[in-house]
Design a protein around this motif. Structure first.
Motif, PDB file in Angstrom:
ATOM      1  N   GLU A   1     -40.033  14.136 -39.252  1.00 25.66           N
ATOM      2  CA  GLU A   1     -38.660  14.274 -38.774  1.00 25.66           C
ATOM      3  C   GLU A   1     -38.464  13.710 -37.372  1.00 25.66           C
ATOM      4  O   GLU A   1     -37.432  13.119 -37.061  1.00 25.66           O
ATOM      5  CB  GLU A   1     -38.229  15.743 -38.818  1.00 25.66           C
ATOM      6  CG  GLU A   1     -38.067  16.323 -40.215  1.00 25.66           C
ATOM      7  CD  GLU A   1     -39.390  16.743 -40.841  1.00 25.66           C
ATOM      8  OE1 GLU A   1     -40.428  16.745 -40.120  1.00 25.66           O
ATOM      9  OE2 GLU A   1     -39.412  17.076 -42.043  1.00 25.66           O
TER      10      GLU A   1
ATOM     11  N   MET B   1     -37.957  10.948 -42.778  1.00 26.58           N
ATOM     12  CA  MET B   1     -37.578  12.346 -42.926  1.00 26.58           C
ATOM     13  C   MET B   1     -37.953  12.911 -44.294  1.00 26.58           C
ATOM     14  O   MET B   1     -38.650  13.919 -44.404  1.00 26.58           O
ATOM     15  CB  MET B   1     -36.066  12.503 -42.726  1.00 26.58           C
ATOM     16  CG  MET B   1     -35.563  13.942 -42.910  1.00 26.58           C
ATOM     17  SD  MET B   1     -33.756  14.060 -42.985  1.00 26.58           S
ATOM     18  CE  MET B   1     -33.435  13.391 -44.628  1.00 26.58           C
TER      19      MET B   1
ATOM     20  N   CYS C   1     -32.851  16.973 -39.499  1.00 28.47           N
ATOM     21  CA  CYS C   1     -34.112  16.782 -38.760  1.00 28.47           C
ATOM     22  C   CYS C   1     -34.199  17.770 -37.599  1.00 28.47           C
ATOM     23  O   CYS C   1     -35.233  18.420 -37.388  1.00 28.47           O
ATOM     24  CB  CYS C   1     -34.213  15.364 -38.214  1.00 28.47           C
ATOM     25  SG  CYS C   1     -34.526  14.097 -39.454  1.00 28.47           S
TER      26      CYS C   1
ATOM     27  N   ARG D   1     -29.566  13.540 -39.352  1.00 30.90           N
ATOM     28  CA  ARG D   1     -30.135  13.803 -38.030  1.00 30.90           C
ATOM     29  C   ARG D   1     -30.066  15.299 -37.729  1.00 30.90           C
ATOM     30  O   ARG D   1     -31.010  15.885 -37.178  1.00 30.90           O
ATOM     31  CB  ARG D   1     -29.397  13.008 -36.957  1.00 30.90           C
ATOM     32  CG  ARG D   1     -30.103  13.090 -35.595  1.00 30.90           C
ATOM     33  CD  ARG D   1     -29.437  12.206 -34.564  1.00 30.90           C
ATOM     34  NE  ARG D   1     -28.110  12.703 -34.182  1.00 30.90           N
ATOM     35  CZ  ARG D   1     -27.365  12.170 -33.212  1.00 30.90           C
ATOM     36  NH1 ARG D   1     -27.827  11.125 -32.528  1.00 30.90           N
ATOM     37  NH2 ARG D   1     -26.184  12.661 -32.925  1.00 30.90           N
TER      38      ARG D   1
END
Length: 334
Positions: free
Chosen positions: A271, A265, A298, A295
């Motif tokens: 990502e 990332m 992302c 997360r």
């Protein structure tokens, strides 16, 4: 920014290394102790004051963490053989394992009154003083042990760790190296030197962490810190390989997945590659709020607003007032 996971090194100065393999061996011994207890009990029923049998039962109790019972048996054995320093040392071990430092010190002083140069007693006294940060006393006992045994790796490790605590890095390195000179397979000394050189961004740390892995092939401490050295010094392929190797031996260690996700990332700007690794970290550690946040980040970058919002909210639920999650939710509301 990545939150570095700090792994505490818990060690006993009186074992060559505190490895996971050693822990497995101890667990096996605990299971065997139950059946062995019944056998030794039969012998004690016939000869209840036999010191050898009492010590054997005490050892079995210690394997099962039944320290109070072990203490009573060792004390009974000492009554039969009051000058047997081995029994006193075993009693000191039992007190140490039970967290009774004062009692352990009292027993060790008794040993030293019988045998003033008893190396094991000197080292155990040093260990206790290290626990309570009485550094002057640590050096006194470690040096006394080295007078009787100039090649004693444990004494050098004790001095090295004390110098490390005192922020005297040069002397810490010198003594850790002396420890390894006399005991090349000392796991803890390799880890400590790896950490010291890693903090200096010195590639020498690689060798020490790899040495530790060779000693204990399933050590998350060695693998993880080797991966962190690579990651922090932009050896990203090596970092990824190290974390993947750690996953193979420790699939339930969440920080390997997290760090792989972070590299994809933050450092590689990939990502979509990062998401599955943050997910795996969450699957292993359900309260891993940083993994939820990253997360979510992302997903936000990838344009999946709904999933980003869900992860930011979960991160905030797990860690109240988590500023990054609040900022993420505010961005989505704009």
């Amino acid at each position: 920014m990545n939150k570095i996971y700090l792994i505490l090194i818990v060690f006993s100065l009186f074992t060559v290394s505190c490895t996971e393999q050693e822990n497995k061996r101890k667990n096996t011994e605990k299971k065997q102790a139950t059946s062995s207890l019944s056998e030794i009990q039969k012998k004690l029923d016939i000869d209840p004051t036999n010191a050898e049998y009492l010590i054997k039962r005490a050892e079995l109790y210690m394997q099962s963490n039944q320290y109070n019972e072990a203490i009573l048996d060792i004390q009974s054995a000492i009554k039969q053989e009051p000058e047997n320093t081995d029994y006193y040392l075993k009693l000191a071990d039992c007190y140490l394992n039970a967290g009774q430092l004062k009692n352990a010190m009292g027993v060790l002083k008794k040993v030293l009154s019988i045998e003033p140069k008893n190396t094991e007693a000197l080292l155990k006294m040093g260990e206790i003083n290290l626990m309570v940060r009485k550094y002057k006393e640590v050096f006194t006992y470690a040096n006394a042990a080295l007078e009787g045994d100039p090649y004693n790796a444990t004494a050098y490790f004790m001095r090295a760790y004390t110098y490390k605590e005192l922020k005297d890095t040069a002397r810490a390195i010198e003594n850790f190296m002396e420890c390894l000179k006399n005991d090349p397979k000392n796991y803890n000394a390799n880890i400590e030197l790896g950490l010291i050189y890693s903090s200096k961004k010195d590639p020498l740390s690689i060798d020490f962490f790899k040495n530790a892995i060779a000693i204990d092939s399933i050590s998350e401490i060695a693998y993880y810190n080797l991966g962190m050295f690579y990651q922090n010094n932009d050896y990203l392929n090596e970092a990824l390989d190290t974390y993947r190797a750690l996953i193979k031996v420790k699939p339930n260690f969440p920080y390997s997945y997290y760090n792989i996700g972070y590299i994809y990332m933050q450092l590689l700007k990939a990502e979509s590659e990062a998401v599955p690794y943050f997910t795996k970290a969450i699957n292993v550690k359900s309260d891993y709020y940083e993994a939820y946040f990253n997360r979510g980040l992302c997903y936000e970058i990838l344009g999946d607003v709904q999933r980003a919002r869900e992860d930011y909210q979960t991160a905030l639920n797990l860690h109240h007032n988590y500023e990054k999650a609040i900022e993420g939710l505010n961005r989505l509301d704009q």
